[in-house]
Design an enzyme around this catalytic site. Structure first.
Site, PDB file in Angstrom:
ATOM      1  N   ASP A  76       0.703  -1.271  -0.031  1.00  0.00           N
ATOM      2  CA  ASP A  76       0.022  -0.135   0.222  1.00  0.00           C
ATOM      3  C   ASP A  76       0.916   1.358  -0.068  1.00  0.00           C
ATOM      4  O   ASP A  76       1.988   1.167   0.580  1.00  0.00           O
ATOM      5  CB  ASP A  76      -1.090  -0.152   1.249  1.00  0.00           C
ATOM      6  N   GLU A 138      -0.069  -1.162   5.564  1.00  0.00           N
ATOM      7  CA  GLU A 138       0.989  -0.982   6.550  1.00  0.00           C
ATOM      8  C   GLU A 138       0.689   0.297   6.914  1.00  0.00           C
ATOM      9  O   GLU A 138       1.120   0.864   8.142  1.00  0.00           O
ATOM     10  CB  GLU A 138       2.411  -1.144   5.732  1.00  0.00           C
TER      11      GLU A 138
HETATM   12 ZN   LIG Z   1       6.617   2.106   4.169  1.00  0.00          ZN
END
Ligand SMILES: [Zn+2]
Length: 390
Positions: A76, A138
């Site tokens: 992401d 994340e």
């Molecule tokens: Zn990162």
């Protein structure tokens, strides 16, 4: 440019073209990576999240079982809204040796390099497994890695080492603080400002809560480990936002506090949470409810990301330091998924191409030099005794 670097840049271009902002699906990018890894001969597993719009990828080359190494990256990226980009953030642009695009350094550059190397690893006579872990979400609390790590545990997969390819300019990082974020909501009883005793002022209770947090700062400084290398070496608390109430002459019925803590050691998180919970349960709530039964305080956990604790013994750090020719390891102020792997008993190092200075910014880039250095590290890894030795 070497053929391998050309291939890596071409894959990076593909990966950047998938706008995998954390709020959106990463499935198209994951499918493309899965296909590439399968073509290289890897066994690939996808783990979807509850929505079915995102998935973690976990792939293995070489023998099954424990040991070996995992190359890990998040798929992401952060949003591009309200950022002033010189060109389309989701179309790779190369200029003067720099590769521009959202996610170029954070951290599709590393994912591209690791995936291109899979073909080489497959040719090597691997004695221990090489895993690829590509996760979702994340940037919004390491949700993907948090779901993946227990899956690995269930399967008895305990890689001996993990390399988290976050942008460190290929420096060897062995530690970072954790990051825990909370939103606390206070509901009191509104009333006329002229009769404060008849209401329960949520803003005032929020202020008392904040004061308690500030007191805990002192305790956290005293708890700091003596040999701490973080800056500052203790766990910090920060109040990022306070809101509540409607006007000067109204008792505030609602208030909200957003705060964070950056722990340097595991015990500090529980220490702070227990101290705050005791204060809420034994002081604030009884006082609020003495006036109004319905008053409440609620704490929402926005994210609790474990730190990466620097360890005396760390095989991953020693290996990567050898591969890149570094003679020391550092700590950094930003968080990664590393702490989650460390909890698995894996030795963990953070090392990847590009600089954190460019991450999350408009015109994010990774340099060709950094990509070259990353590929060189991964090539040496494929020849290292850790993977192909007895
Ligand atoms: Zn990162």
């Amino acid at each position: 440019m070497s053929a391998r670097l050309t291939e890596t840049v071409a894959l990076l271009e593909r990966l950047i073209s998938h706008p995998t902002v954390s709020s959106d699906s990463n499935l198209a990018m994951i499918a493309e990576l899965a296909q590439r890894l399968e073509e290289a001969g890897a066994r690939v597993d996808l783990f979807a999240d509850h929505s079915g719009h995102k998935a973690n990828l976990f792939a293995t080359l070489g023998p099954e079982g424990p040991g070996g190494i995992v190359l890990s990256g998040h798929t992401d990226v952060v949003p591009v809204e309200d950022q002033d980009w010189s060109s389309d953030p989701f179309a790779l642009r190369e200029e003067d040796g720099l590769l521009y695009g959202r996610g170029s350094c954070d951290m599709k550059g590393f994912i591209a390099a690791a995936t291109v190397m899979a073909g080489d690893y497959a040719q090597a006579d691997l004695r221990r497994p090489v895993h690829f872990a590509f996760t979702y979400d994340e940037e919004v609390g390491c949700l993907g890695a948090r779901a993946l790590v227990p899956e690995l545990e269930k399967r008895g997969l305990r890689p001996a080492m993990a390399v988290i390819g976050e942008p460190t300019s290929m420096r060897v990082i062995e530690g970072h603080k954790g990051c825990c974020e909370y939103t606390v909501r206070f509901a009191g009883l509104e009333g006329h400002g002229s009769s404060p005793e008849r209401g329960v002022n949520a803003a005032e209770y929020a202020a008392r809560y904040v004061t308690r947090l500030m007191e805990l700062r002192q305790a956290l400084m005293l708890r700091a480990p003596g040999d701490g290398r973080f800056d500052p070496p203790w766990t910090t608390l920060n109040v990022g936002r306070i809101s509540g109430g409607v006007a000067h002459n109204v008792i505030a019925g609602k208030a909200e506090v957003e705060w964070e803590m950056r722990p340097v050691q595991d015990g500090d998180v529980d220490f702070v949470k227990e101290a705050v919970a005791a204060y809420v349960d034994h002081e604030l709530l009884p006082a609020m409810r003495a006036v109004c039964d319905e008053a409440w305080i609620e704490t929402e956990v926005i994210g609790e990301v474990a730190g990466l604790l620097p360890m005396e013994e760390n095989a991953a750090r020693d290996l990567v330091a050898r591969l890149v020719g570094a003679n020391g390891a550092h700590v950094v102020p930003f968080g990664t998924e590393a702490g989650l792997f460390q909890k698995l008993g894996t030795s963990v190092v953070v090392c990847g191409p590009g600089s954190i200075d460019q991450a999350h910014k408009p015109d994010e880039f990774v340099s060709l030099d950094q990509m070259r250095a990353c590929l060189e590290m991964l090539e040496k890894l494929g020849r290292s005794a850790v993977l192909v030795g007895e």
